[in-house]
Design a protein around this motif. Sequence first.
Motif, PDB file in Angstrom:
ATOM      1  N   VAL A 244     -13.016  17.431   3.967  1.00  0.00           N
ATOM      2  CA  VAL A 244     -13.683  16.292   3.186  1.00  0.00           C
ATOM      3  C   VAL A 244     -13.727  15.042   4.005  1.00  0.00           C
ATOM      4  CG1 VAL A 244     -13.883  15.213   1.144  1.00  0.00           C
ATOM      5  CG2 VAL A 244     -13.295  17.480   1.073  1.00  0.00           C
TER       6      VAL A 244
ATOM      7  N   ARG B  83     -14.275   8.876   2.107  1.00  0.00           N
ATOM      8  CA  ARG B  83     -15.370   8.272   1.205  1.00  0.00           C
ATOM      9  C   ARG B  83     -15.148   7.021   0.805  1.00  0.00           C
ATOM     10  NH1 ARG B  83     -18.360  12.037  -2.017  1.00  0.00           N
ATOM     11  NH2 ARG B  83     -19.387   9.908  -2.319  1.00  0.00           N
TER      12      ARG B  83
ATOM     13  N   GLU C 269     -22.877   8.172  -6.294  1.00  0.00           N
ATOM     14  CA  GLU C 269     -23.186   9.674  -6.151  1.00  0.00           C
ATOM     15  C   GLU C 269     -23.096  10.421  -7.781  1.00  0.00           C
ATOM     16  OE1 GLU C 269     -19.300  11.785  -5.317  1.00  0.00           O
ATOM     17  OE2 GLU C 269     -18.381  11.042  -7.037  1.00  0.00           O
TER      18      GLU C 269
ATOM     19  N   ASP D 126     -23.484  15.891  -6.471  1.00  0.00           N
ATOM     20  CA  ASP D 126     -23.089  15.822  -4.925  1.00  0.00           C
ATOM     21  C   ASP D 126     -21.643  16.469  -5.228  1.00  0.00           C
ATOM     22  OD1 ASP D 126     -25.178  14.357  -4.094  1.00  0.00           O
ATOM     23  OD2 ASP D 126     -24.390  12.796  -5.240  1.00  0.00           O
ATOM     24  N   ARG D 127     -20.985  16.153  -6.186  1.00  0.00           N
ATOM     25  CA  ARG D 127     -19.589  16.642  -6.119  1.00  0.00           C
ATOM     26  C   ARG D 127     -19.257  17.333  -7.507  1.00  0.00           C
ATOM     27  NH1 ARG D 127     -14.839  14.378  -6.163  1.00  0.00           N
ATOM     28  NH2 ARG D 127     -15.960  12.389  -7.246  1.00  0.00           N
TER      29      ARG D 127
ATOM     30  N   HIS E  80     -17.170  19.751  -3.167  1.00  0.00           N
ATOM     31  CA  HIS E  80     -18.286  19.222  -2.795  1.00  0.00           C
ATOM     32  C   HIS E  80     -19.407  20.149  -3.072  1.00  0.00           C
ATOM     33  CE1 HIS E  80     -17.518  15.376  -1.243  1.00  0.00           C
ATOM     34  NE2 HIS E  80     -16.235  15.773  -0.688  1.00  0.00           N
ATOM     35  N   LYS E  81     -20.490  20.114  -3.727  1.00  0.00           N
ATOM     36  CA  LYS E  81     -21.564  20.975  -4.068  1.00  0.00           C
ATOM     37  C   LYS E  81     -22.004  21.677  -2.920  1.00  0.00           C
ATOM     38  CE  LYS E  81     -25.668  20.555  -4.158  1.00  0.00           C
ATOM     39  NZ  LYS E  81     -26.634  19.770  -5.165  1.00  0.00           N
TER      40      LYS E  81
END
Length: 274
Positions: A19, A22, A53, A237-238, A252-253
């Motif tokens: 990941v 962020r 997001e 998104d998540r 995470h999608k």
Amino acid sequence: MSQAVPILSPLAGSTPSGVPPRGQPLLETRGITKRYGQVEALRGADFSVYPGEVVALLGDNGAGKSTLVKVITGTITPDEGEVYFEGKAVQMRSPLDARDLGIETVFQDLALVPDMDPAGNLFLGREVLRPGLMGRLGMLDRKAMHERTVEAFGRLGVKIQDTQAKVIGMSGGQRQGVAIARAMVWASKMVLMDEPTAALGVVQARNVNDLILRVKDSGVAVVLVSHNMQHVFEVADRIEILRLGKRVAQFHKAQTSIEEVVLAMTGLGAGVAA
Ligand SMILES: Nc1ncnc2c1ncn2[C@@H]1O[C@H](COP(=O)(O)OP(=O)(O)O)[C@@H](O)[C@H]1O
Ligand SMILES: [Mg+2]
């Protein structure tokens, strides 16, 4: 199949699942506990939202989703745990505190005043007063509020013909539109939506998805609680998953599937603590 991000591994920084960093969460809860008598609705719940997001908060019935939404919006006070907003610990004593931070909520029951029109509901508690003496005497500027409501509906794509009709006579989809528009008009940082499409048909649910994407486009983060996986996978998104009052997985999608998410929700999938 991708791996769920391990529990306790913050998304900021590199993680085993690759990941990307962020930065700082817009909002984060850490170790939130909430008891109702013998029932532990939340048992050390962590949750994070990053700026701009769309994050889906998922879990089975009774997992604690609505309770966590209420903690984040200051509707209830947790027994333990902290809420951080833009890196600072905050005390949410009432929904007004959340409002001051730019956080707005569409509650499961919508919380509209049925006897008022959309403008009355949009400006509830934030009424616009008339200019000059009339305003100082407390006279409301109904025209201004109505105009701003019509403008907001147009901008957000909420389709309500008669904007001066009372909410009580409106369909479920229209009421939903009013509640969502109210949240969007006032939110500068974040909108939470608890099951916004539960009572809606397919077309109306799609409209809600469009609204969510418009909010996101304006730079406002969205927290979406929903049972509708299709809906979630279209806009999120998540995804963060609560089970029995705790976060058990994050995805995470783009790196997961409906199957994997459902497995994590039920406690049978990867990334779930024993
Ligand atoms: N006001 C309350 N009084 C007693 N129990 C509650 C209350 N609110 C929630 N609970 C309980 O807490 C648990 C989590 O509820 P909730 O947050 O509504 O879950 P979800 O929204 O994920 O379905 C459930 O067991 C629920 O019955
Ligand atoms: Mg709920």
